[in-house]
Design a protein around this motif. Structure first.
Motif, mmCIF file in Angstrom:
data_model
loop_
_atom_site.group_PDB
_atom_site.id
_atom_site.type_symbol
_atom_site.label_atom_id
_atom_site.label_comp_id
_atom_site.label_asym_id
_atom_site.label_seq_id
_atom_site.Cartn_x
_atom_site.Cartn_y
_atom_site.Cartn_z
ATOM 1 N N ARG A 125 26.019 33.738 90.510
ATOM 2 C CA ARG A 125 26.422 34.876 91.347
ATOM 3 C C ARG A 125 27.918 34.842 91.602
ATOM 4 N N SER A 128 29.905 35.577 88.421
ATOM 5 C CA SER A 128 29.720 36.973 88.058
ATOM 6 C C SER A 128 30.543 37.877 88.975
ATOM 7 N N LEU A 132 33.870 40.227 87.870
ATOM 8 C CA LEU A 132 33.870 41.684 88.021
ATOM 9 C C LEU A 132 34.821 42.156 89.127
ATOM 10 N N MET A 133 35.532 41.188 89.761
ATOM 11 C CA MET A 133 36.351 41.491 90.931
ATOM 12 C C MET A 133 37.336 42.634 90.697
ATOM 13 N N ASP A 135 39.368 45.716 88.549
ATOM 14 C CA ASP A 135 39.026 46.788 87.622
ATOM 15 C C ASP A 135 39.665 46.485 86.268
ATOM 16 N N LYS A 136 39.161 45.484 85.596
ATOM 17 C CA LYS A 136 39.756 45.101 84.329
ATOM 18 C C LYS A 136 39.177 45.935 83.207
ATOM 19 N N THR A 137 39.910 46.916 82.734
ATOM 20 C CA THR A 137 39.388 47.724 81.632
ATOM 21 C C THR A 137 39.150 46.831 80.414
ATOM 22 N N LEU A 139 37.742 44.160 80.121
ATOM 23 C CA LEU A 139 36.407 43.581 80.142
ATOM 24 C C LEU A 139 35.368 44.499 79.505
ATOM 25 N N PHE A 140 35.672 45.802 79.458
ATOM 26 C CA PHE A 140 34.673 46.745 78.963
ATOM 27 C C PHE A 140 35.093 47.401 77.652
#
Lengths: 464, 464
Positions: A125, A128, A132-133, A135-137, A139-140
């Motif tokens: 947890r 994770s 995701l903390m 807004d890292k573009t 990462l996606f």
């Protein structure tokens, strides 16, 4: 248009702007406010609804951003054409299909168990959340098809220290599970190979390779593992082996046999060894033998590993280490295939390894499994007149071979009558041998020490 | 043994028990406290270190659970055999390999872009947190090989409402990305099929199918899409089509052609249509045409979809909807293959759909892409003397066909000199046609409206 009539609730946990947005959206959807109609100005609607103007502005912005209304400079907001917009109604909640096993078994000695009470929920947890903390573009975005470089570097370091695997991160290809890794490997290899399997065999890999259209050759085992003489006499080009812990017999392949295998592979250019190291993590006696890959100077070994056994089955993360010759082919003909593992999962496991959590998790699981292993062997003592234990030094199961002439079928049936599920070795054989000794597999990863004691007492009473 | 000397820091953010655990672990690892040595009692060590006894107990428990020490009832704690224990040192931090593109392009009109500034980070974090909230072992257990039933049910409902796909959850198989779905499909189909592709073609699928060993047949397009007469004259058994938005030409296949395709498939038992609906989500004009699958009464269509385009490329989640006949084969010969998507990801996307976030996300992205689309078409007007626009009603790119005799190569080269990357249609052709008109693809998903205005001004000045 007339003023919008809506019943706003200040006591709701849905913010006011969201309530306004939903009212208007619903009126637009069901045609109460038709295409082209002008909405009241934000000022007018705010006055009418007795809310702040910024609340209405927020609602309009939402409608605008989702395409329900359009803004015309200096004129105001108009209802847009909504034909192309998505409107997905929630389905009436159908009762969840209960797939209760209801098998009637009280104890299941499955050799494929993984204890999930030991799963590091808190750490998972935490990692994770941290990943995701922001807004890292990045990462996606679409990632490296081999898996992220930094993750492969962490893996490379782990494999070297824990398994003696000699490689650089470039040689590692990450994928969503071992089945997928084999599919990908088959694209790299092409179909012109005959693949030899240990017999008895790890059925999942055998079945997958067969269903990919490969010709397979079963090779029998002696106490050191796959018989290299039999392999050499066959027309196989690739040997699929599990040297660190043969599945299902539990044989740990001695260094001498490993060398013979490597020598066999070295004799022809297109020969390879697939070393499936899938459950090498748990060993209870002596120093672990380094992976076969570590002895390979000629680029003959394809090393496979996974996190499904050591962390959790639902962590879809496996990998292969390709030798130089196949890496070249992968770069030409396999690299265009997109990675099957999300970057988020790769980041979590990378941090899990690098921050020392994986080491602690492995030691904890090993200690837990070892206690169960010790209890099981202790409890099995009363049976030692009629059978012998083997394959007990690693993994999460052991084998009981009976010398009293009873059949596997009979032993399994007797246990079943008393609510205990045990497994027969013959299920893992590619071809069945006549007059083989009855051998039962007992897995202990899914049972507590107390359950093991209880279940073995019952087994003894029904087998003795 | 002597008292353990350690320098505890009360000002550290590492808890005291963890400091004690690490000191002792390190002493055991480097042999300062050898195997078999007895540790001081918790009471004695607590007194010596001036900490509470429970602190020492916590540290010993940790050491015990990870197998560094063993407890002997009534006697105390002893150092265990640590040969088999994991000890993974962190690698010296090597500088991250910079893979800066440095292509020299200021603007990239890639047709494969996805805008990630629109990614719903907050919702994703919230859902991910909620799903990992409890210690649900179920979440990390091996799942349904088709994907979780409740997720497939949500998907089924979405596909029916948004795309007119007619199916039951049992027909859906979820997998990590469209490449993987095709690999899985090929195991279900076997290799005895000739597969027809649209020409020009979506290269990723074409390449993947080819590398799986299938014979392929290119079929040319007219303004309605794949020519069914040419298909019928070929010896293909399967037609791979993108009817909702042909990639790369942008053709939306009219209902009449869809019916002709279905009729073709119906004429022989082993004919199928693969409907790749991979970027059907964004449409800017008129009502969307339902998926070909929705018209299929004879079980001929294999429907493929993905979340990589509509949410983010790094969300590795695609799916196929199998017709009855292939579902039967899947259940026999493909179901044993483990799912490639983690349950956590399936849960997140399920909630994303069911709680209405997906609908809102799609409408938002569509509105954003439509604005860019409108700006691009507006800005391109000065070029309309020398070329025409096509394929602009859906997706995130359009095509410019030049009628002035200049070649694609020349147009791309001129743009490149000014720092703008554009794409030629000929790159998507299976075989090149001589004397074809020069056609340039302009994708707008990765450029802001301002960037589009700037870039098109430059394009006009270098092309006019």
């Amino acid at each position: 248009m007339n003023e919008l009539t809506m019943n706003l609730r200040t006591d709701s946990r849905i913010p006011l702007y969201e309530q306004i947005y939903r009212y208007i959206r619903s009126d637009i959807r069901n045609g109460k406010i038709p295409y082209g109609e002008k909405l009241p100005s934000t000022r007018a609607l705010a006055r009418y609804l007795e809310v702040s103007r910024s609340t209405v502005e927020l609602a309009y912005e939402q409608l605008l951003s989702e395409g329900y209304i359009e803004s015309e400079p200096y004129r105001g907001f108009y209802v847009a054409q909504i034909e192309g917009l998505y409107y997905i109604q929630k389905e009436r909640s159908e009762p969840e299909k209960e797939e209760e096993k209801g098998t009637g078994y009280s104890y299941d000695f499955t050799p494929n168990g993984v204890d999930l009470k030991g799963f590091p929920y808190n750490v998972w947890r935490k990692l994770s959340k941290e990943i995701l903390m922001d807004d890292k573009t990045e990462l996606f975005r679409s990632g490296d098809s081999k898996g992220e470089y930094s993750f492969r570097r962490a893996l490379c370091n782990y494999l070297y220290q824990a398994r003696g695997v000699n490689c650089i991160p470039e040689q590692i290809v990450v994928g969503a599970g071992s089945d997928y890794i084999l599919m990908l490997l088959s694209i790299v290899l092409g179909k012109d190979y005959r693949i030899a399997f240990e017999n008895p065999v790890y059925k999942q890999a055998y079945r997958l390779i067969s269903s990919l259209g490969y010709e397979t050759v079963p090779i029998s085992l002696d106490k050191s593992g796959m018989k290299v003489t039999e392999l050499a006499a066959s027309d196989a080009d690739i040997a699929y082996v599990t040297p660190s812990h043969q599945y299902p017999t539990g044989i740990v392949m001695p260094v001498k046999r490993r060398m013979e295998l490597l020598k066999w592979a070295g004799r022809k250019e297109n020969r390879y060894i697939i070393e499936d190291d899938y459950d090498s993590e748990f060993r209870y006696k002596g120093k672990p033998i380094p992976a076969l890959q570590g002895y390979d100077g000629a680029g003959k070994v394809i090393y496979l590993g996974t996190f499904s056994k050591s962390i959790a089955p639902a962590i879809r993360l496996s990998y292969m280490v390709l030798p130089e010759s196949l890496l070249k082919i992968y770069n030409q003909s396999g690299k265009f295939i997109h990675s099957t593992v999300s970057k988020v999962d790769q980041c979590i496991v990378q941090r899990f390894i690098e921050d020392g959590y994986y080491e602690r998790h492995l030691n904890k699981m090993r200690a837990m499994y070892k206690s169960r292993h010790d209890v099981l062997i202790e409890e099995l003592k009363p049976l030692m007149n009629s059978c012998r234990i083997s394959g007990e030094h690693a993994g999460v199961h052991l084998l009981l071979t009976f010398r009293d002439g009873r059949s596997e079928k009979e032993l399994i049936e007797r246990a079943k009558e008393r609510g205990i599920k045990v497994y027969g070795l013959s299920d893992y054989r590619i071809q069945n041998i006549e007059d083989e000794e009855a051998t039962i597999l007992l897995g202990y990863a899914n049972l507590t020490e107390i359950q093991i004691r209880e279940a073995v007492k019952i087994l003894i009473s029904c087998w003795n």
